[in-house]
Design an enzyme around this catalytic site. Sequence first.
Site, PDB file in Angstrom:
ATOM      1  CE  LYS A   9      54.490  20.922 -15.506  1.00  0.00           C
ATOM      2  NZ  LYS A   9      55.655  21.829 -15.570  1.00  0.00           N
ATOM      3  CG  ASP A 133      53.238  21.308 -11.430  1.00  0.00           C
ATOM      4  OD1 ASP A 133      52.815  22.475 -11.454  1.00  0.00           O
ATOM      5  OD2 ASP A 133      54.373  20.982 -11.823  1.00  0.00           O
TER       6      ASP A 133
END
Length: 288
Positions: A9, A133
């Site tokens: 990401k 996350d």
Amino acid sequence: MIALRSSAKLNLTLEILGRRPDGYHELRSVVQTISLWDEIVLRSAEAPARVSCNWPELETPDNLCLRAANLLAAEAGVGDGVHVELTKRIPLGAGLGGGSGNAAAVLIGLDELWELTLPVGTLRTLAVKLGADVPFFLTGGGAMLEGIGERIAPVDIAAGWVFVVAQGGRPVSTAAAYAAYDRRPTPSRTDHERFLRCLRDSDIDNAARMFDNVLEPAAVAVCPEIAELKNALLRQGALGAAMTGSGSAVFGAFPSEEQAVRACAALRALAPLVQVAHPTPRGVERTS
């Protein structure tokens, strides 16, 4: 046997709003999963769960894949084990979320392998226990993260960018980056309302100019190569560039594949990892 891949990401923005009594930081961040992948194969096995990896230093009890498997087994009352075969391509200490994506893939894959069909909310609750996350990677795509990352709102980031991701310096410890930030906080320059409006309007030039990460100055103090690579991306024509997560990877957004490929070639002399990447709609994908 179930085979999956988990993405990296990018934090297009990262703003810290304060520090909580438990030591975690409240943040606001717009994130996007990208086409840089680790591969995971899950095979039924007797307990306990075990992991094998092309990077042997990750074959430890602290591996997030093992922690995810053990947590899910305890939650669901599963007595079976699993053999996790992990092929790493996402670098460590880069701020790309590789380990978090791996954990999300194990939760998703074992829910299927063990025929649990747990509610999404249950998987998210487990994901929060594994790391800030991890919940995001259960879905992936584009999102606004708030809280410590557990509050997730989808964001359409189909902006037409092609990314170049580069890591040339040493890994940066997440804890060290946040500690350095706490000693000398950096104000955010991001107007998130305007940033989201630019995304909705497909105003990719102005949106890219608003990329910002308040942890960047703290990480640059540890790893000066971050600033060097960011500036190199801008010299190659990136519309905007920033560090992702707590570093040490950086990214630049380009308006076309051709420009991104050309920049990637130019940066290969500066960094061992330089790759063109595209936005992806999911954080975890089944491959077989």
